[in-house]
Design an enzyme around this catalytic site. Structure first.
Site, short mmCIF file in Angstrom:
data_model
loop_
_atom_site.label_atom_id
_atom_site.label_comp_id
_atom_site.label_asym_id
_atom_site.label_seq_id
_atom_site.Cartn_x
_atom_site.Cartn_y
_atom_site.Cartn_z
N SER A 73 0.83 -1.21 0.00
CA SER A 73 0.00 0.00 0.00
C SER A 73 0.86 1.26 0.00
CB SER A 73 -0.92 0.02 1.22
OG SER A 73 -1.89 -1.00 1.14
N ARG B 143 0.67 9.20 4.76
CA ARG B 143 -0.44 8.55 5.48
C ARG B 143 -1.77 9.26 5.22
NH1 ARG B 143 -0.19 4.53 9.17
NH2 ARG B 143 1.87 3.60 9.38
N HIS C 138 -2.71 8.00 1.83
CA HIS C 138 -3.15 6.60 1.93
C HIS C 138 -4.57 6.51 2.47
CE1 HIS C 138 -3.42 2.76 4.25
NE2 HIS C 138 -2.93 2.27 3.13
#
Length: 215
Positions: A18, A42, A45
């Site tokens: 990922s 992050r 993501h």
């Protein structure tokens, strides 16, 4: 016979792939300071939208100031329960308190008396915890506006503001106000209507991982 779906099942491999794909999708991350890149990565993501990178805005010292605050045990003040629920407690470096005041008693009456939202009125209840805290917004533009108004009036300064209100009314404007605010609090925010609790919590988790030395 039911179909056999071919998909990745190993959690470690899913995690690694990922974030590798985030880095591939957002080449700008490669040129950034590693801890700042982790914070931005992050948030990207959590949204699965690489173009979020183009709308992220941050102050120069957001990572060191927020990380230092978390290491010292600063509380994390959240504008809604969804943000709080997204924070992984095991990441927190000092068993930091995660505070949500939205459902405190009398908030509804206070909001009516002030002529504002419950989310904004709830920010008044942050005052005992605000000095040096990490303030996190993933939902309510009125809450972010109210904090900025309070800081303009001399409220105690948090160490960092993570500003990710989402929506069609006030979200973009509240984040523009954060960017332009004349105070010394470091911040990260996302320009425009996009945002949300997942991004806000992801930002906290990134900073907590760095603070704990597990980046």
């Amino acid at each position: 016979m039911p179909p056999a779906y071919d998909y990745l099942k190993d959690p470690g491999a899913i995690y690694a792939l990922s974030f590798a794909r985030v880095r591939e999708a957002v080449p700008k991350l490669q040129a950034m300071e590693p801890e700042l890149a982790q914070l931005a990565g992050r948030v990207i993501h959590a949204s699965a939208m690489p173009d979020v990178m183009d709308d992220l805005v941050w102050s120069d010292h957001i990572v060191p100031r927020a990380v230092d605050a978390l290491r010292k045990g600063a509380p994390i003040l959240c504008d809604c329960q969804m943000v709080a629920s997204g924070i992984t407690r095991s990441f927190l470096p000092a068993d930091n308190a995660v505070v949500v005041t939205l459902n405190d008693e009398a908030i509804r009456d206070e909001a009516a008396a002030l002529g504002t939202t419950r989310s904004a009125a709830a920010v008044n209840h942050w005052l005992p915890h605000l000095d040096g805290a990490v303030a996190v917004f993933g939902n309510a533009p009125t809450a972010l506006f109210h904090l900025l108004e309070g800081l303009d009036k001399g409220w105690p300064m948090p160490s960092a503001i993570l500003g990710f209100p989402v929506g069609f009314v006030g979200a973009a404007e509240s984040k523009d106000a954060l960017i332009k605010a004349d105070h010394s609090v470091d911040f990260i925010t996302l320009k425009g209507r996009r945002g949300g609790s997942a991004m806000a919590a992801a930002a906290v988790n990134a900073l907590a991982i760095i603070a704990k030395g597990e980046a």
